[in-house]
Scaffold this active site. Sequence first.
Site, PDB file in Angstrom:
ATOM      1  N   GLN A  41       0.820  -1.209   0.000  1.00  0.00           N
ATOM      2  CA  GLN A  41       0.000   0.000   0.000  1.00  0.00           C
ATOM      3  C   GLN A  41       0.856   1.261   0.000  1.00  0.00           C
ATOM      4  O   GLN A  41       0.568   2.229   0.687  1.00  0.00           O
ATOM      5  CB  GLN A  41      -0.943  -0.008   1.212  1.00  0.00           C
ATOM      6  CG  GLN A  41      -1.916  -1.162   1.171  1.00  0.00           C
ATOM      7  CD  GLN A  41      -2.841  -1.190   2.365  1.00  0.00           C
ATOM      8  OE1 GLN A  41      -2.936  -0.242   3.137  1.00  0.00           O
ATOM      9  NE2 GLN A  41      -3.546  -2.296   2.527  1.00  0.00           N
ATOM     10  N   CYS A  42       1.893   1.264  -0.799  1.00  0.00           N
ATOM     11  CA  CYS A  42       2.869   2.352  -0.863  1.00  0.00           C
ATOM     12  C   CYS A  42       2.786   3.006  -2.244  1.00  0.00           C
ATOM     13  O   CYS A  42       2.436   2.353  -3.225  1.00  0.00           O
ATOM     14  CB  CYS A  42       4.264   1.757  -0.637  1.00  0.00           C
ATOM     15  SG  CYS A  42       5.639   2.893  -0.816  1.00  0.00           S
ATOM     16  N   GLY A  43       3.129   4.265  -2.311  1.00  0.00           N
ATOM     17  CA  GLY A  43       3.192   4.930  -3.602  1.00  0.00           C
ATOM     18  C   GLY A  43       4.200   4.286  -4.541  1.00  0.00           C
ATOM     19  O   GLY A  43       4.128   4.438  -5.759  1.00  0.00           O
ATOM     20  N   LEU A  44       5.156   3.537  -3.979  1.00  0.00           N
ATOM     21  CA  LEU A  44       6.172   2.855  -4.784  1.00  0.00           C
ATOM     22  C   LEU A  44       5.787   1.416  -5.126  1.00  0.00           C
ATOM     23  O   LEU A  44       6.536   0.726  -5.827  1.00  0.00           O
ATOM     24  CB  LEU A  44       7.518   2.873  -4.049  1.00  0.00           C
ATOM     25  CG  LEU A  44       8.073   4.261  -3.712  1.00  0.00           C
ATOM     26  CD1 LEU A  44       9.348   4.143  -2.886  1.00  0.00           C
ATOM     27  CD2 LEU A  44       8.315   5.068  -4.964  1.00  0.00           C
ATOM     28  N   THR A  45       4.624   0.952  -4.663  1.00  0.00           N
ATOM     29  CA  THR A  45       4.197  -0.427  -4.903  1.00  0.00           C
ATOM     30  C   THR A  45       4.238  -0.826  -6.378  1.00  0.00           C
ATOM     31  O   THR A  45       4.587  -1.973  -6.681  1.00  0.00           O
ATOM     32  CB  THR A  45       2.797  -0.665  -4.295  1.00  0.00           C
ATOM     33  OG1 THR A  45       2.886  -0.452  -2.878  1.00  0.00           O
ATOM     34  CG2 THR A  45       2.291  -2.062  -4.562  1.00  0.00           C
TER      35      THR A  45
END
Length: 182
Positions: A36-40
């Site tokens: 659930q990360c912007g980098l996922t």
Amino acid sequence: MTDSLASIALTRIDGSADTLGAHAGNVLLVVNVASQCGLTPQYEGLEALYQAKAGDGFEVLGFPANDFGAQEPGTHEEIAQFCKVNYGVSFPLFAKADVTGPAKQPLYAALTQAIPEKQGPAAEMRERLTGFGITPTQDPEVLWNFEKFLIGRDGNVVARFAPGITPDDPALVSAVEAELAK
């Protein structure tokens, strides 16, 4: 592989035992991951790099961690399902564990000790995190999700990349290819 790294006990996401020693002779990209990360979306690039280079003796090893912004809250089953369904991940995933702070898993203690500073845009990421009201970690700690450690065929940690360095970044790809050529 250095004895200290090779012998660290690891647990796969399915609960089975593993060690880096079981991957000896391969070039390894160790990445702390989160769903659930912007980098996922980097999962897509990691899988593409893995597929492109696996035949040459390259592996991506994914280590889910909930250290940063609680961005990996799922169970092992939920994480494995998310990775498979959304990104077709076929590289090995490991049990969720801390990668920073006093409870950090032994593998990450060894990796950050081996290379205390990361390559890439860490300063920009720290500024962004501060702008969101988050106090970022400082080297040698892992900065955020999707930080990458490259381990050569000989078992030595040879490079460390900031989270913003994507799997298709020329610096990362060329480092992987240089290690595969050895």
